[in-house]
Design a protein around this motif. Structure first.
Motif, PDB file in Angstrom:
ATOM      1  N   ARG A 111       0.869  -1.182   0.000  1.00 56.06           N
ATOM      2  CA  ARG A 111       0.000   0.000   0.000  1.00 56.06           C
ATOM      3  C   ARG A 111       0.903   1.229   0.000  1.00 56.06           C
ATOM      4  O   ARG A 111       1.578   1.514   0.993  1.00 56.06           O
ATOM      5  CB  ARG A 111      -0.900  -0.016   1.240  1.00 56.06           C
ATOM      6  CG  ARG A 111      -1.623   1.312   1.506  1.00 56.06           C
ATOM      7  CD  ARG A 111      -2.882   1.415   0.712  1.00 56.06           C
ATOM      8  NE  ARG A 111      -3.551   2.694   0.887  1.00 56.06           N
ATOM      9  CZ  ARG A 111      -4.205   3.096   1.980  1.00 56.06           C
ATOM     10  NH1 ARG A 111      -4.264   2.312   3.031  1.00 56.06           N
ATOM     11  NH2 ARG A 111      -4.806   4.267   2.017  1.00 56.06           N
ATOM     12  N   SER A 158      -0.461  -0.647  -4.984  1.00 58.01           N
ATOM     13  CA  SER A 158      -1.282   0.450  -5.483  1.00 58.01           C
ATOM     14  C   SER A 158      -1.174   1.653  -4.560  1.00 58.01           C
ATOM     15  O   SER A 158      -0.904   1.518  -3.363  1.00 58.01           O
ATOM     16  CB  SER A 158      -2.750   0.034  -5.594  1.00 58.01           C
ATOM     17  OG  SER A 158      -3.528   1.104  -6.117  1.00 58.01           O
ATOM     18  N   ASN A 175      -3.836   3.399  -4.339  1.00 56.55           N
ATOM     19  CA  ASN A 175      -5.266   3.550  -4.088  1.00 56.55           C
ATOM     20  C   ASN A 175      -5.803   2.355  -3.296  1.00 56.55           C
ATOM     21  O   ASN A 175      -5.697   1.214  -3.746  1.00 56.55           O
ATOM     22  CB  ASN A 175      -6.002   3.695  -5.421  1.00 56.55           C
ATOM     23  CG  ASN A 175      -7.478   3.933  -5.255  1.00 56.55           C
ATOM     24  OD1 ASN A 175      -8.233   3.019  -4.977  1.00 56.55           O
ATOM     25  ND2 ASN A 175      -7.883   5.191  -5.444  1.00 56.55           N
ATOM     26  N   TYR A 176      -6.379   2.637  -2.130  1.00 57.29           N
ATOM     27  CA  TYR A 176      -6.891   1.574  -1.250  1.00 57.29           C
ATOM     28  C   TYR A 176      -7.970   0.748  -1.943  1.00 57.29           C
ATOM     29  O   TYR A 176      -7.956  -0.479  -1.896  1.00 57.29           O
ATOM     30  CB  TYR A 176      -7.430   2.194   0.037  1.00 57.29           C
ATOM     31  CG  TYR A 176      -8.088   1.203   0.978  1.00 57.29           C
ATOM     32  CD1 TYR A 176      -7.331   0.453   1.873  1.00 57.29           C
ATOM     33  CD2 TYR A 176      -9.475   1.029   0.982  1.00 57.29           C
ATOM     34  CE1 TYR A 176      -7.922  -0.453   2.734  1.00 57.29           C
ATOM     35  CE2 TYR A 176     -10.077   0.128   1.839  1.00 57.29           C
ATOM     36  CZ  TYR A 176      -9.295  -0.614   2.718  1.00 57.29           C
ATOM     37  OH  TYR A 176      -9.893  -1.512   3.562  1.00 57.29           O
ATOM     38  N   SER A 177      -8.921   1.402  -2.608  1.00 52.66           N
ATOM     39  CA  SER A 177     -10.034   0.693  -3.255  1.00 52.66           C
ATOM     40  C   SER A 177      -9.531  -0.269  -4.319  1.00 52.66           C
ATOM     41  O   SER A 177      -9.995  -1.416  -4.413  1.00 52.66           O
ATOM     42  CB  SER A 177     -11.004   1.691  -3.884  1.00 52.66           C
ATOM     43  OG  SER A 177     -11.568   2.525  -2.908  1.00 52.66           O
ATOM     44  N   LYS A 178      -8.576   0.185  -5.138  1.00 55.13           N
ATOM     45  CA  LYS A 178      -8.035  -0.676  -6.194  1.00 55.13           C
ATOM     46  C   LYS A 178      -7.310  -1.876  -5.601  1.00 55.13           C
ATOM     47  O   LYS A 178      -7.417  -2.996  -6.103  1.00 55.13           O
ATOM     48  CB  LYS A 178      -7.086   0.125  -7.087  1.00 55.13           C
ATOM     49  CG  LYS A 178      -7.789   1.121  -7.992  1.00 55.13           C
ATOM     50  CD  LYS A 178      -6.791   1.871  -8.869  1.00 55.13           C
ATOM     51  CE  LYS A 178      -7.502   2.881  -9.759  1.00 55.13           C
ATOM     52  NZ  LYS A 178      -6.530   3.676 -10.567  1.00 55.13           N
ATOM     53  N   TYR A 226     -10.631   5.084   1.897  1.00 53.12           N
ATOM     54  CA  TYR A 226     -11.158   5.146   0.526  1.00 53.12           C
ATOM     55  C   TYR A 226     -10.984   6.526  -0.097  1.00 53.12           C
ATOM     56  O   TYR A 226     -10.869   6.641  -1.323  1.00 53.12           O
ATOM     57  CB  TYR A 226     -12.644   4.780   0.514  1.00 53.12           C
ATOM     58  CG  TYR A 226     -12.936   3.350   0.886  1.00 53.12           C
ATOM     59  CD1 TYR A 226     -12.984   2.349  -0.086  1.00 53.12           C
ATOM     60  CD2 TYR A 226     -13.171   2.987   2.208  1.00 53.12           C
ATOM     61  CE1 TYR A 226     -13.257   1.034   0.254  1.00 53.12           C
ATOM     62  CE2 TYR A 226     -13.446   1.671   2.565  1.00 53.12           C
ATOM     63  CZ  TYR A 226     -13.493   0.695   1.581  1.00 53.12           C
ATOM     64  OH  TYR A 226     -13.759  -0.616   1.927  1.00 53.12           O
ATOM     65  N   ASN A 236      -6.090  10.615  -0.483  1.00 48.08           N
ATOM     66  CA  ASN A 236      -5.180  10.348  -1.594  1.00 48.08           C
ATOM     67  C   ASN A 236      -3.750  10.103  -1.107  1.00 48.08           C
ATOM     68  O   ASN A 236      -3.321  10.651  -0.101  1.00 48.08           O
ATOM     69  CB  ASN A 236      -5.171  11.532  -2.568  1.00 48.08           C
ATOM     70  CG  ASN A 236      -6.504  11.722  -3.263  1.00 48.08           C
ATOM     71  OD1 ASN A 236      -7.169  10.750  -3.609  1.00 48.08           O
ATOM     72  ND2 ASN A 236      -6.898  12.971  -3.460  1.00 48.08           N
TER      73      ASN A 236
END
Length: 406
Positions: free
Chosen positions: A329, A353, A355-358, A397, A400
């Motif tokens: 992460r 990533s 991005n946490y969601s991805k 989520y 950034n």
């Protein structure tokens, strides 16, 4: 990437002049141009919430020479030295780009630390560590008894150093290691140095931050001070475990000793001691003081209490330790760090990533990685609820990754 890349394992709780010295000295020792930092998130190894949130600490890290900040998941960040080291070292190794690791130690002699690590690996293979822990003593005390060397395992950083080296030796990881000797203070030294140019420990600095003492400015770099002050004036209050006391006692009344029994690394009988002492304790700090003993170290009790608050149970911890560092992460990168991100695409051994969601979508619900990431979400919600001035659900989520342009 053919260039040498330095790895550092960090908490920056808070970042101070000693950390800056370590970064500069490590780059000088290794000749590395790039620095990858594996950093504890909103909770740290001593079993407490970080005094300021992980995004602010990421900004500070990038501002002081770290090029890529990767989060050390809560399941590893809040473990004892062995689990903490497993998570951090394997994350560095799984980047596929880190060539060097430099850590601080009280000993300051890499050969002595390597020899101690190898001895402990030999003892581990013979089952001697498990046997000695059956006596009911702490892990660090057990290591000291096996090594019969009080000096090598006297300091907290020495213990972590040996665990980093154990994991590297065990897996024969292609990482070159070195150490920088700590000076002026120990990791948990509570006293501020009399000489204003000396380096203070993070333990000594946290009370200054909590009391809004301007003396803190002497011991941390100017840019770091500004980010710290801005964070505490605009976004959050200084975090401490005591502010979670009422919540913890409510959970304890609801779940009782049976709930405690499920927690990571709790020894049979300790759950009863914690529950009984909690009846007359007005705060977590006082509870820890009343439970601690030669057998039960303060940090061990603190971690159990934090795990109980976060619902980090033994099952998740054990499964995580079997195959650590299974995702990256990214919390932030510098302009120079963008080159590292490009290299990760060709060299990284695990999903990564910004991005946490991805990242969450990479794993199905049965995967241990998914459960670790979901724990991160709930742990951050708890942190935000207690320490942010304006509670916002789901920051994992929406927050950034930080791209720092110098």
């Amino acid at each position: 990437m053919m260039e040498k890349v330095l790895g550092v394992i960090i908490e920056y709780n808070p970042f101070h002049n000693g950390h800056l010295y370590h970064l500069e000295k490590a780059k000088e020792l290794t000749g590395c141009r790039y620095v990858v930092g594996v950093m504890s998130g909103n909770y740290v190894q001593r079993g407490e919430p970080a005094i300021i949130n992980k995004w602010a600490r990421t900004e500070i890290a990038l501002n002081n020479g770290v090029d890529l900040v990767i989060e050390l998941p809560t399941v590893y960040a809040t473990q004892s030295a062995e689990g903490f080291a497993k998570g951090a070292v394997n994350i560095l190794a799984n980047t596929g780009i880190v060539t060097h690791l430099v850590f601080g130690s009280e000993k300051g002699d890499i050969n002595s630390l390597k020899a101690a690590a190898q001895k402990l690996l030999d003892f581990e293979e013979k089952g001697m560590i498990k046997e000695i822990l059956k006596k009911g003593i702490s892990y660090s005390e057990g290591l000291k008894e096996l090594l019969k060397d009080e000096e090598i395992l006297k300091g907290s950083n020495n213990i972590l150093a040996v665990e980093y080296l154990k994991e590297i030796l065990r897996k024969k990881l292609p990482i070159t290691v070195d150490t920088i000797k700590r000076f002026n203070n120990n990791y948990n030294d509570e006293n501020l140095p009399q000489n204003e140019t000396a380096i203070a420990s993070a333990t000594a600095l946290r009370p200054l931050i909590k009391n809004n003492n301007p003396a803190i400015k002497k011991y941390i770099p100017e840019s770091s001070y500004q980010i710290l002050i801005d964070t505490l004036s605009k976004r959050q209050i200084p975090a401490s475990l005591d502010q979670m006391s009422e919540f913890f006692f409510q959970l304890l009344l609801r779940d009782g000793t049976e709930g405690l029994k499920k927690m990571a690394r709790i020894e049979i009988g300790l759950e009863n001691r914690i529950f009984q002492k909690a009846i007359d304790s007005p705060s977590i700090t006082e509870l820890i003081q009343s439970v601690r003993s030669k057998r039960f170290a303060k940090s061990r009790i603190s971690r159990i209490i934090l795990h109980f608050i976060l619902n980090l149970n033994e099952e998740l911890l054990l499964e995580s330790n079997e195959n650590p560092g299974r995702y990256l992460r990214i919390l932030g990168c510098s302009t120079q760090g963008l080159n590292l991100l490009k290299s990760l695409k060709n060299n990284c051994n695990v999903p990564f990533s910004l991005n946490y969601s991805k990242l969450l979508k990479e794993f199905n619900k049965e995967k241990i990685e998914k459960r670790q990431l979901l724990l991160e979400d709930s742990a951050t919600n708890i942190y935000t609820k207690f320490f942010f001035k304006n509670f916002t659900l789901g920051l994992e989520y929406t927050e950034n990754a930080i791209i720092f342009k110098k």
